[in-house]
Design a protein around this motif. Structure first.
Motif, mmCIF file in Angstrom:
data_model
loop_
_atom_site.group_PDB
_atom_site.id
_atom_site.type_symbol
_atom_site.label_atom_id
_atom_site.label_comp_id
_atom_site.label_asym_id
_atom_site.label_seq_id
_atom_site.Cartn_x
_atom_site.Cartn_y
_atom_site.Cartn_z
ATOM 1 N N GLU A 42 0.725 -1.154 0.097
ATOM 2 C CA GLU A 42 -0.037 0.018 -0.036
ATOM 3 C C GLU A 42 1.005 1.088 0.056
ATOM 4 O OE1 GLU A 42 -3.355 0.134 -0.180
ATOM 5 O OE2 GLU A 42 -3.354 -1.827 -0.352
ATOM 6 N N PRO A 43 0.490 2.202 -0.748
ATOM 7 C CA PRO A 43 1.196 3.567 -0.692
ATOM 8 C C PRO A 43 1.717 3.924 0.702
ATOM 9 C CG PRO A 43 -0.660 3.637 -2.215
ATOM 10 C CD PRO A 43 -0.688 2.525 -1.252
ATOM 11 N N ASP A 44 0.905 3.848 1.781
ATOM 12 C CA ASP A 44 1.127 4.165 3.039
ATOM 13 C C ASP A 44 1.608 3.156 3.971
ATOM 14 O OD1 ASP A 44 -1.211 2.917 3.210
ATOM 15 O OD2 ASP A 44 -2.063 4.454 4.400
ATOM 16 N N ALA A 45 2.264 1.992 3.484
ATOM 17 C CA ALA A 45 2.652 0.889 4.113
ATOM 18 C C ALA A 45 3.886 1.376 4.786
ATOM 19 C CB ALA A 45 3.046 -0.191 3.384
ATOM 20 N N GLU A 46 4.228 1.030 6.310
ATOM 21 C CA GLU A 46 5.207 1.252 7.014
ATOM 22 C C GLU A 46 6.299 0.270 6.575
ATOM 23 O OE1 GLU A 46 5.628 3.610 9.571
ATOM 24 O OE2 GLU A 46 3.733 4.606 8.985
ATOM 25 N N ILE A 47 7.430 1.042 6.391
ATOM 26 C CA ILE A 47 8.604 0.220 6.105
ATOM 27 C C ILE A 47 9.882 0.865 6.711
ATOM 28 C CG2 ILE A 47 7.908 -0.759 4.036
ATOM 29 C CD1 ILE A 47 9.551 1.268 2.266
ATOM 30 N N ASP A 48 10.786 0.006 7.182
ATOM 31 C CA ASP A 48 12.217 0.830 7.755
ATOM 32 C C ASP A 48 12.761 1.673 6.672
ATOM 33 O OD1 ASP A 48 14.567 -0.839 6.852
ATOM 34 O OD2 ASP A 48 13.111 -2.172 7.295
ATOM 35 N N GLN A 49 13.673 2.586 7.404
ATOM 36 C CA GLN A 49 14.355 3.414 6.554
ATOM 37 C C GLN A 49 15.308 3.064 5.329
ATOM 38 O OE1 GLN A 49 16.044 6.762 8.812
ATOM 39 N NE2 GLN A 49 14.628 8.162 8.059
ATOM 40 N N GLY A 50 15.934 1.841 5.968
ATOM 41 C CA GLY A 50 16.798 1.243 5.274
ATOM 42 C C GLY A 50 16.349 0.524 4.049
ATOM 43 N N THR A 51 15.082 -0.180 4.276
ATOM 44 C CA THR A 51 14.272 -0.734 3.139
ATOM 45 C C THR A 51 14.030 0.306 2.114
ATOM 46 O OG1 THR A 51 13.518 -2.615 4.496
ATOM 47 C CG2 THR A 51 12.263 -2.044 2.454
ATOM 48 N N GLU A 52 13.409 1.496 2.872
ATOM 49 C CA GLU A 52 12.949 2.483 1.925
ATOM 50 C C GLU A 52 14.041 2.979 0.828
ATOM 51 O OE1 GLU A 52 9.684 5.641 2.445
ATOM 52 O OE2 GLU A 52 11.549 6.479 3.577
ATOM 53 N N ARG A 53 15.372 3.239 1.415
ATOM 54 C CA ARG A 53 16.482 3.688 0.688
ATOM 55 C C ARG A 53 16.754 2.682 -0.484
ATOM 56 N NH1 ARG A 53 18.585 5.578 5.635
ATOM 57 N NH2 ARG A 53 19.484 3.624 6.045
#
Length: 88
Positions: A42-53
């Protein structure tokens, strides 16, 4: 270090979504939201910063490669990112 292909059970094609497959016609998305959508989140899914990078490493080139099919909206405020959507 390279590894042999034989070490993997499956080697599917490297296939990316087209903008039309990924984005809704009437919506504008941040690169962060597009990154999540590319992973079937989902566009607002919570993911950790490392994964987001890591996801952004895939998403930014995707936006650049599909620029002809996208429009951009400048941030409405200084603390908001730009948004991308499908070109009509």
């Amino acid at each position: 270090m390279p590894v042999p292909k034989s070490e993997f059970d499956s080697l599917p094609d490297c296939d990316f979504y087209t903008p039309e497959e990924l984005l809704e016609d009437d919506q504008m998305y941040t690169v962060y939201e597009i990154a999540r959508l590319m992973q079937d989140l989902e566009p607002d899914a919570e993911i950790d910063q490392g994964t987001e990078r890591v996801l952004l490493d895939w998403t930014i080139p995707w936006v650049i490669m599909n620029a002809d099919d996208l429009v951009i909206a400048e941030p409405r405020t200084d603390d908001e990112p730009a948004r991308y959507g499908l070109k009509e």
